[in-house]
Design a protein around this motif. Structure first.
Motif, PDB file in Angstrom:
ATOM      1  N   GLY A  92     -26.108  37.841 -55.107  1.00 29.16           N
ATOM      2  CA  GLY A  92     -24.928  38.973 -54.834  1.00 29.16           C
ATOM      3  C   GLY A  92     -24.760  40.453 -54.923  1.00 29.16           C
ATOM      4  N   ILE A  93     -25.835  40.315 -56.817  1.00 29.30           N
ATOM      5  CA  ILE A  93     -26.029  41.489 -57.603  1.00 29.30           C
ATOM      6  C   ILE A  93     -27.266  42.224 -57.892  1.00 29.30           C
ATOM      7  N   THR A  94     -27.353  43.864 -57.224  1.00 23.21           N
ATOM      8  CA  THR A  94     -28.974  43.707 -57.701  1.00 23.21           C
ATOM      9  C   THR A  94     -29.948  43.775 -58.955  1.00 23.21           C
ATOM     10  N   ASP A  95     -30.578  43.179 -59.153  1.00 32.54           N
ATOM     11  CA  ASP A  95     -31.224  42.943 -59.974  1.00 32.54           C
ATOM     12  C   ASP A  95     -32.347  43.578 -60.041  1.00 32.54           C
ATOM     13  N   GLY A  96     -32.366  44.827 -60.463  1.00 37.64           N
ATOM     14  CA  GLY A  96     -33.274  46.098 -59.914  1.00 37.64           C
ATOM     15  C   GLY A  96     -34.528  45.955 -59.138  1.00 37.64           C
TER      16      GLY A  96
ATOM     17  N   TYR B 212     -43.187  38.169 -67.787  1.00 36.50           N
ATOM     18  CA  TYR B 212     -42.464  38.764 -68.760  1.00 36.50           C
ATOM     19  C   TYR B 212     -44.174  39.334 -68.961  1.00 36.50           C
ATOM     20  N   ASN B 213     -43.625  40.568 -69.041  1.00 36.15           N
ATOM     21  CA  ASN B 213     -44.945  41.054 -69.307  1.00 36.15           C
ATOM     22  C   ASN B 213     -43.792  42.618 -69.674  1.00 36.15           C
ATOM     23  N   GLU B 214     -45.150  43.842 -70.713  1.00 34.13           N
ATOM     24  CA  GLU B 214     -44.915  44.634 -71.165  1.00 34.13           C
ATOM     25  C   GLU B 214     -43.504  45.302 -71.224  1.00 34.13           C
ATOM     26  N   ASN B 215     -42.803  44.619 -71.906  1.00 32.23           N
ATOM     27  CA  ASN B 215     -41.455  44.093 -72.792  1.00 32.23           C
ATOM     28  C   ASN B 215     -40.593  44.392 -71.127  1.00 32.23           C
ATOM     29  N   GLU B 216     -40.627  43.357 -70.489  1.00 34.98           N
ATOM     30  CA  GLU B 216     -39.413  43.547 -68.742  1.00 34.98           C
ATOM     31  C   GLU B 216     -39.809  42.221 -67.947  1.00 34.98           C
ATOM     32  N   ILE B 217     -38.390  41.909 -67.408  1.00 30.67           N
ATOM     33  CA  ILE B 217     -39.324  40.440 -66.705  1.00 30.67           C
ATOM     34  C   ILE B 217     -39.178  41.418 -65.240  1.00 30.67           C
ATOM     35  N   ASN B 218     -39.956  40.187 -64.233  1.00 34.41           N
ATOM     36  CA  ASN B 218     -41.375  40.912 -63.130  1.00 34.41           C
ATOM     37  C   ASN B 218     -40.968  40.083 -62.436  1.00 34.41           C
ATOM     38  N   LYS B 219     -40.702  39.985 -60.747  1.00 38.33           N
ATOM     39  CA  LYS B 219     -40.529  38.847 -59.833  1.00 38.33           C
ATOM     40  C   LYS B 219     -42.033  39.180 -59.355  1.00 38.33           C
ATOM     41  N   THR B 220     -42.332  37.933 -59.517  1.00 44.34           N
ATOM     42  CA  THR B 220     -43.590  38.193 -58.088  1.00 44.34           C
ATOM     43  C   THR B 220     -43.433  38.488 -56.884  1.00 44.34           C
ATOM     44  N   THR B 221     -42.027  37.850 -56.090  1.00 46.89           N
ATOM     45  CA  THR B 221     -42.373  38.276 -54.619  1.00 46.89           C
ATOM     46  C   THR B 221     -40.495  38.719 -55.164  1.00 46.89           C
ATOM     47  N   ASN B 222     -40.347  39.045 -53.493  1.00 46.04           N
ATOM     48  CA  ASN B 222     -38.900  40.082 -53.271  1.00 46.04           C
ATOM     49  C   ASN B 222     -37.964  38.974 -51.669  1.00 46.04           C
ATOM     50  N   ASN B 223     -38.288  37.680 -51.974  1.00 50.75           N
ATOM     51  CA  ASN B 223     -37.531  36.971 -50.518  1.00 50.75           C
ATOM     52  C   ASN B 223     -36.552  37.631 -50.549  1.00 50.75           C
ATOM     53  N   ALA B 224     -35.403  37.331 -52.049  1.00 56.14           N
ATOM     54  CA  ALA B 224     -33.920  37.989 -51.979  1.00 56.14           C
ATOM     55  C   ALA B 224     -33.817  39.412 -51.248  1.00 56.14           C
TER      56      ALA B 224
END
Length: 364
Positions: free
Chosen positions: A284-288, A266-278
């Motif tokens: 089954g739903i897009t996460d951005g 969590y940084n800059e007021n949003e949730i981020n993923k460190t990788t994108n293996n998914a």
């Protein structure tokens, strides 16, 4: 014959055969007010059309599209859009000797089993030429996505054993070569590999990677209508595609949970993923995140190299297929993958408008 319709709201129906008079597509559910022209659609058709390089069939088809309905004064009207592409360079006689032969890795045998007869001229409806209609529809879908700032980029990631090196990736280079490879060094090796195969009357397969950026979260529904499931279905419907991976794909089978899980920060007021293996979807739903998809394309089955085949009467024969065929399907299929991804995402975007009351309230 059923099975020629795709989509729930943004719906397409393709028609036509490789050696028939024409191919075409009808699009139902396209929103009104989208600026579109035949020139916009032709750009994508030119990427798919035959006769462009030493690594494509020499069949000369302009693949010129004509819009018959649904467009007025340069904008969509909200009514069905009908487009037609006339076949102008058929050589059906090239296939007369194959009328009663079951060619290896073709649809001949299965079509006879299902329907009792088939169009033997260039495989008829099963021909890769059918994809021209998909590309025409996909060009309109991509215009919709572009208006929403979604960007789709597809490219050849491998030809036979020759793979691109991510360190050499150059997106601008994709459109500068006939193989649509983003790696100049891999391109040289791939061209050399294909020339050797052509001399041996053989063909090659390969892979196509597709990345979608600026994807809204929330696309796709749980269980059967997952975003990744629908993308896989759409891309697998391309005749030459034999496998689809989302994200890490089959590499996930060799990873541990700790290696494969995409951790959150969590940084800059949003949730981020460190990788994108998914690969851009969770449950089954897009996460951005970016959608990442990879398709495996089989080698062209029509080759002059002698193969074992059988006739309808049960005779064992040695077959050498003459005619105009691609030594590799991959480059021309790149824009087809883009089209199928675009068509799927536009349909999901329209369906997602009904997911929440607040969405309906914004509209009405």
């Amino acid at each position: 014959m059923s099975g020629s319709i795709l989509g729930d709201i943004f719906k397409i129906s393709t028609w036509g055969e490789s050696h028939g008079k024409a191919l075409g597509v009808v699009i139902d559910g396209c929103p009104a007010g989208l600026k579109i022209s035949e020139a916009d659609i032709q750009k994508d058709l030119d990427r798919r059309k035959p006769g462009q390089s030493p690594f494509a069939t020499p069949r000369k088809e302009g693949d010129e599209v004509e819009i018959l309905s649904g467009i007025f004064e340069g904008k969509t009207t909200g009514t069905p859009i009908s487009m037609i592409i006339f076949n102008k360079n058929q050589k059906s006689k090239d296939y007369s000797a194959l009328k009663d032969v079951y060619r290896p890795a073709q649809s001949d045998y299965s079509y006879d089993l299902k329907y009792g007869f088939r169009d033997h001229r260039g495989s008829g409806r099963a021909s890769g030429r059918e994809t021209a209609a998909r590309v025409a529809a996909g060009a309109i879908a991509k215009k919709i996505l572009a208006a929403l700032e979604l960007k789709i980029t597809a490219y050849t990631s491998s030809i036979g054993p020759i793979e691109i090196d991510p360190k050499n990736y150059d997106e601008d280079y994709i459109m500068q070569n006939f193989l649509y490879m983003p790696d100049p060094e891999a391109l040289k090796k791939a061209e050399s590999y294909l020339r050797k195969l052509i001399k041996k009357n053989n063909s090659s397969g390969g892979t196509i990677e597709c990345v979608v950026k600026n994807v809204p979260e929330g696309l796709g529904d749980p269980v059967f209508d997952k975003c990744d499931a629908l993308l896989a279905r759409a891309v697998m419907s391309i005749g030459a595609v034999k496998g689809v991976e989302i994200g890490s794909g089959f590499e996930a089978a060799e990873m541990t949970g700790y290696e494969h899980n995409d951790f959150y920060r969590y940084n800059e007021n949003e949730i981020n993923k460190t990788t994108n293996n998914a690969g851009g979807t969770l449950g089954g739903i897009t996460d951005g995140s970016d959608i990442f998809l990879k398709a495996a394309v089989k080698p062209t089955p029509s080759i002059e190299k002698t193969q074992q085949a059988v006739s309808k009467s049960g005779e064992n024969i040695d077959l050498s297929i003459q005619g105009r065929h691609d030594p590799v399907i991959v480059p021309r299929a790149v824009v087809v993958v883009e089209a199928m991804v675009a068509l799927t995402l536009v349909d999901l975007l329209l369906k997602n408008m009904t997911a929440r009351m607040e969405y309906l309230e914004k509209i009405y």
